[in-house]
Design a protein around this motif. Structure first.
Motif, PDB file in Angstrom:
ATOM      1  N   ASN A  83       6.531  23.565  39.709  1.00  0.00           N
ATOM      2  CA  ASN A  83       5.875  24.865  39.643  1.00  0.00           C
ATOM      3  C   ASN A  83       4.565  24.796  38.864  1.00  0.00           C
ATOM      4  O   ASN A  83       3.587  25.471  39.213  1.00  0.00           O
ATOM      5  CB  ASN A  83       6.814  25.896  39.010  1.00  0.00           C
ATOM      6  CG  ASN A  83       7.987  26.237  39.911  1.00  0.00           C
ATOM      7  OD1 ASN A  83       7.879  26.208  41.136  1.00  0.00           O
ATOM      8  ND2 ASN A  83       9.129  26.551  39.313  1.00  0.00           N
ATOM      9  N   GLN A  84       4.555  23.997  37.800  1.00  0.00           N
ATOM     10  CA  GLN A  84       3.334  23.823  37.022  1.00  0.00           C
ATOM     11  C   GLN A  84       2.235  23.183  37.868  1.00  0.00           C
ATOM     12  O   GLN A  84       1.078  23.610  37.834  1.00  0.00           O
ATOM     13  CB  GLN A  84       3.620  22.961  35.788  1.00  0.00           C
ATOM     14  CG  GLN A  84       2.434  22.805  34.841  1.00  0.00           C
ATOM     15  CD  GLN A  84       2.749  21.898  33.667  1.00  0.00           C
ATOM     16  OE1 GLN A  84       3.470  20.909  33.809  1.00  0.00           O
ATOM     17  NE2 GLN A  84       2.228  22.227  32.501  1.00  0.00           N
ATOM     18  N   SER A  85       2.605  22.185  38.645  1.00  0.00           N
ATOM     19  CA  SER A  85       1.625  21.504  39.488  1.00  0.00           C
ATOM     20  C   SER A  85       1.110  22.410  40.605  1.00  0.00           C
ATOM     21  O   SER A  85      -0.082  22.415  40.916  1.00  0.00           O
ATOM     22  CB  SER A  85       2.234  20.229  40.089  1.00  0.00           C
ATOM     23  OG  SER A  85       2.507  19.281  39.085  1.00  0.00           O
ATOM     24  N   VAL A  86       2.000  23.176  41.200  1.00  0.00           N
ATOM     25  CA  VAL A  86       1.572  24.129  42.237  1.00  0.00           C
ATOM     26  C   VAL A  86       0.621  25.164  41.637  1.00  0.00           C
ATOM     27  O   VAL A  86      -0.399  25.517  42.234  1.00  0.00           O
ATOM     28  CB  VAL A  86       2.790  24.815  42.883  1.00  0.00           C
ATOM     29  CG1 VAL A  86       2.350  25.967  43.777  1.00  0.00           C
ATOM     30  CG2 VAL A  86       3.590  23.801  43.703  1.00  0.00           C
ATOM     31  N   GLY A  87       0.947  25.641  40.443  1.00  0.00           N
ATOM     32  CA  GLY A  87       0.063  26.567  39.750  1.00  0.00           C
ATOM     33  C   GLY A  87      -1.296  25.941  39.487  1.00  0.00           C
ATOM     34  O   GLY A  87      -2.334  26.609  39.585  1.00  0.00           O
ATOM     35  N   GLY A  88      -1.296  24.652  39.171  1.00  0.00           N
ATOM     36  CA  GLY A  88      -2.553  23.945  38.962  1.00  0.00           C
ATOM     37  C   GLY A  88      -3.396  23.870  40.226  1.00  0.00           C
ATOM     38  O   GLY A  88      -4.609  24.077  40.199  1.00  0.00           O
ATOM     39  N   LEU A  89      -2.753  23.587  41.348  1.00  0.00           N
ATOM     40  CA  LEU A  89      -3.466  23.514  42.628  1.00  0.00           C
ATOM     41  C   LEU A  89      -4.061  24.870  43.002  1.00  0.00           C
ATOM     42  O   LEU A  89      -5.175  24.946  43.552  1.00  0.00           O
ATOM     43  CB  LEU A  89      -2.530  23.024  43.728  1.00  0.00           C
ATOM     44  CG  LEU A  89      -2.086  21.552  43.629  1.00  0.00           C
ATOM     45  CD1 LEU A  89      -1.038  21.244  44.687  1.00  0.00           C
ATOM     46  CD2 LEU A  89      -3.276  20.618  43.781  1.00  0.00           C
ATOM     47  N   LYS A  90      -3.323  25.937  42.711  1.00  0.00           N
ATOM     48  CA  LYS A  90      -3.848  27.280  43.003  1.00  0.00           C
ATOM     49  C   LYS A  90      -5.098  27.558  42.174  1.00  0.00           C
ATOM     50  O   LYS A  90      -6.079  28.126  42.676  1.00  0.00           O
ATOM     51  CB  LYS A  90      -2.776  28.328  42.716  1.00  0.00           C
ATOM     52  CG  LYS A  90      -1.595  28.297  43.681  1.00  0.00           C
ATOM     53  CD  LYS A  90      -0.548  29.328  43.281  1.00  0.00           C
ATOM     54  CE  LYS A  90       0.650  29.294  44.216  1.00  0.00           C
ATOM     55  NZ  LYS A  90       1.699  30.270  43.811  1.00  0.00           N
ATOM     56  N   LEU A  91      -5.071  27.172  40.894  1.00  0.00           N
ATOM     57  CA  LEU A  91      -6.236  27.388  40.040  1.00  0.00           C
ATOM     58  C   LEU A  91      -7.420  26.544  40.498  1.00  0.00           C
ATOM     59  O   LEU A  91      -8.570  26.992  40.456  1.00  0.00           O
ATOM     60  CB  LEU A  91      -5.892  27.058  38.583  1.00  0.00           C
ATOM     61  CG  LEU A  91      -5.225  28.171  37.772  1.00  0.00           C
ATOM     62  CD1 LEU A  91      -4.831  27.669  36.393  1.00  0.00           C
ATOM     63  CD2 LEU A  91      -6.148  29.375  37.639  1.00  0.00           C
ATOM     64  N   ILE A  92      -7.155  25.327  40.920  1.00  0.00           N
ATOM     65  CA  ILE A  92      -8.228  24.468  41.443  1.00  0.00           C
ATOM     66  C   ILE A  92      -8.870  25.115  42.660  1.00  0.00           C
ATOM     67  O   ILE A  92     -10.098  25.158  42.793  1.00  0.00           O
ATOM     68  CB  ILE A  92      -7.686  23.072  41.778  1.00  0.00           C
ATOM     69  CG1 ILE A  92      -7.304  22.324  40.488  1.00  0.00           C
ATOM     70  CG2 ILE A  92      -8.712  22.260  42.573  1.00  0.00           C
ATOM     71  CD1 ILE A  92      -6.592  21.007  40.724  1.00  0.00           C
ATOM     72  N   LEU A  93      -8.034  25.627  43.567  1.00  0.00           N
ATOM     73  CA  LEU A  93      -8.548  26.273  44.778  1.00  0.00           C
ATOM     74  C   LEU A  93      -9.399  27.487  44.425  1.00  0.00           C
ATOM     75  O   LEU A  93     -10.498  27.675  44.971  1.00  0.00           O
ATOM     76  CB  LEU A  93      -7.376  26.690  45.672  1.00  0.00           C
ATOM     77  CG  LEU A  93      -7.756  27.354  47.002  1.00  0.00           C
ATOM     78  CD1 LEU A  93      -8.547  26.399  47.880  1.00  0.00           C
ATOM     79  CD2 LEU A  93      -6.495  27.838  47.726  1.00  0.00           C
ATOM     80  N   TRP A  94      -8.917  28.306  43.497  1.00  0.00           N
ATOM     81  CA  TRP A  94      -9.657  29.499  43.101  1.00  0.00           C
ATOM     82  C   TRP A  94     -10.962  29.125  42.387  1.00  0.00           C
ATOM     83  O   TRP A  94     -11.999  29.764  42.568  1.00  0.00           O
ATOM     84  CB  TRP A  94      -8.784  30.380  42.223  1.00  0.00           C
ATOM     85  CG  TRP A  94      -9.386  31.706  41.871  1.00  0.00           C
ATOM     86  CD1 TRP A  94      -9.585  32.217  40.624  1.00  0.00           C
ATOM     87  CD2 TRP A  94      -9.842  32.719  42.785  1.00  0.00           C
ATOM     88  NE1 TRP A  94     -10.138  33.469  40.691  1.00  0.00           N
ATOM     89  CE2 TRP A  94     -10.312  33.804  42.005  1.00  0.00           C
ATOM     90  CE3 TRP A  94      -9.904  32.809  44.172  1.00  0.00           C
ATOM     91  CZ2 TRP A  94     -10.835  34.962  42.580  1.00  0.00           C
ATOM     92  CZ3 TRP A  94     -10.437  33.958  44.747  1.00  0.00           C
ATOM     93  CH2 TRP A  94     -10.893  35.015  43.946  1.00  0.00           C
ATOM     94  N   GLY A  95     -10.906  28.071  41.571  1.00  0.00           N
ATOM     95  CA  GLY A  95     -12.109  27.613  40.898  1.00  0.00           C
ATOM     96  C   GLY A  95     -13.155  27.101  41.871  1.00  0.00           C
ATOM     97  O   GLY A  95     -14.357  27.359  41.706  1.00  0.00           O
TER      98      GLY A  95
END
Length: 483
Positions: free
Chosen positions: A191-203
């Motif tokens: 879940n932490q990694s998926v959350g990281g990917l979402k933030l990368i995409l938004w960034g």
């Protein structure tokens, strides 16, 4: 190597696989990999400046041990000053040497002395030096004030100083948060990694779709401001407000998201600052790691607000002026910091600086109240006005820019020389503002919707927009790399 490049994502994928597949059982091996990856990441720009990071790492590692082991407070203070003078000396030479020489020459000419500037040097500014020097200094400060104990694990400390996701543009982390995580075993969390990917995409969306698309328009308007009417100049500075926000907060999102992929949580750096209801709230939401750093290591040591109002105002002014100078070797940044000090001081004197500390606009309702909306617009107008000085090449240019707004007030449709469709960008920007308002309560969850269909549509739309707006012909570097 920059975040919005193909080589970075190839690099990230390789490091991620090595980190979690082949080295997951050994903390030391993971930290060795982080250190090597960080040095490769930084050396991609200019490998020669790796020596500065290594030197700063060695100095503060041993200074931390020396401060802790010293019996006398005077000895501790001498070691602390050594750390400060060393790091500020590095920063001063590479970033401010020519600035101070030129300023001295200019001041001498005003006083009637003709001095030729023959002492300036061709000095290249190392990327990220303002960030990692502040990070290593905070380590020495915290040991001196007994907030933490020094580590004897040089590998972990070196990885803390050079941790590549936040190395060149923050967030500026304290050892109590980042070093602690690096020194202790991490476990892969899906879940932490998926959350990281979402933030990368938004960034990436903020950087490529918002900041990079607005950049050419802003550059043209500021470069040719003397030929444009007031309506275009107002457009230019408003768009710059969102360009710099998309650029810097986009970087921070990618940095925080990338760190999550390695089981590490970085502090938030932006919390929807343009929805602030006074200037104090703005600075609790904009570049949070820097304002926090100045609060802990400059404002409070100067006495903070524990003394008289006059002393407190002095301390506030010093912090904002130094913060401005931190951003760049130009008096425009100092003036920008001074403007924010002038805006902050009345709120402080009225005791309103802690208002809205734990709330967001429209906390209990879908739409903000009229007073809230008015406050937000006033703060945005004030911040946007100050950006004129931040963006201009000189103070004279800034005042000329402002002067044309008030003396050449007319409305004309802006046409970019290369045919950029400004109306399309304004519609997109309007949608971005609305979306940020919807997600305003949690800056780390840009796609936190219960409906899987809604999330899928959003992911698809964001990815398509990133691919559509990606332009290989424009400068894709981040604005804060120059600081």
């Amino acid at each position: 190597m920059i975040f919005n490049s193909l080589e970075f994502f190839i690099f990230l994928f390789i490091v991620f696989v090595l980190y979690w597949v082949f080295l997951k059982k050994s903390l030391k091996a993971q930290n060795v990999l982080l250190l090597i990856a960080s040095y490769v990441f930084y050396g991609w720009w200019d490998w020669r400046f790796l020596s500065l990071i290594l030197l700063s790492t060695i100095v503060d590692y041993f200074v931390g041990i020396a401060i802790h082991s010293s019996d006398k407070k005077s000895q501790k203070k001498r070691w602390l000053w050594f750390s400060v003078l060393f790091n500020v000396g590095l920063l001063g030479f590479f970033k401010y040497y020519n600035f101070f020489v030129d300023s001295w020459v200019d001041m001498s000419s005003v006083l009637g002395y003709n001095i030729k500037s023959t002492w300036t040097l061709s000095v290249i500014l190392p990327v990220g030096i303002s960030f990692y020097t502040f990070q290593t200094m905070s380590y020495s400060f915290d040991i001196y004030h007994k907030k933490i104990k020094p580590t004897k694990d040089f590998l972990s400390f070196a990885a803390f100083v050079s941790f590549f996701p936040q190395l060149v543009a923050g967030p500026i982390e304290r050892a109590s948060n980042l070093l602690h995580q690096i020194a202790n075993k991490r476990v892969f969390n899906y879940n932490q990694s998926v959350g990281g990917l979402k933030l990368i995409l938004w960034g990436l969306f903020k950087k490529i779709v918002i900041a990079d698309s607005l950049g050419p328009i802003v550059d043209d308007i500021f470069a040719n401001y003397h030929t444009y009417p007031a309506s275009t100049l107002i457009l230019g500075v408003v768009l710059f407000s969102f360009q710099i926000y998309g650029d810097f907060s986009g970087y921070s999102d990618i940095a925080i998201g990338t760190a999550k992929l390695f089981g590490i949580e970085l502090m938030s750096n932006f919390k929807f600052p343009y929805f602030s209801r006074n200037i104090a709230e703005f600075w609790r939401r904009w570049h949070i790691s820097l304002s926090t750093w100045f609060r802990y290591y400059v404002y409070i040591p100067l006495g903070g607000s524990r003394s008289t109002k006059l002393i407190s105002v002095r301390n506030i002014t010093i912090v904002f002026l130094i913060s401005g100078l931190w951003h760049g070797a130009n008096w425009t940044f100092v003036f920008w910091g001074g403007l924010h000090a002038l805006a902050f001081i009345p709120i402080f004197l009225l005791g309103k600086n802690l208002s809205f500390k734990n709330t967001v606009i429209g906390e209990q309702t879908l739409f903000p109240s009229l007073p809230e909306a008015f406050r937000v617009l006033m703060v945005f107008a004030l911040v946007t006005f100050s950006w004129i000085f931040f963006r201009s090449e000189s103070i004279a240019d800034a005042f000329s820019y402002i002067g044309r707004i008030f003396t050449n007030f007319s409305f004309e449709t802006y046409l970019h020389p290369k045919g950029y469709r400004v109306k399309d960008y304004l519609i997109l920007l309007g949608g971005f503002i609305i979306y940020e308002y919807i997600i305003r309560k949690d800056e780390r969850s840009p796609f936190n919707f219960k409906s899987g269909i809604v999330r899928f549509v959003l992911y698809t739309l964001v990815i398509l927009l990133i691919l559509l707006f990606y332009d290989s012909e424009i400068d894709r570097s981040f604005i804060y790399f120059q600081f």
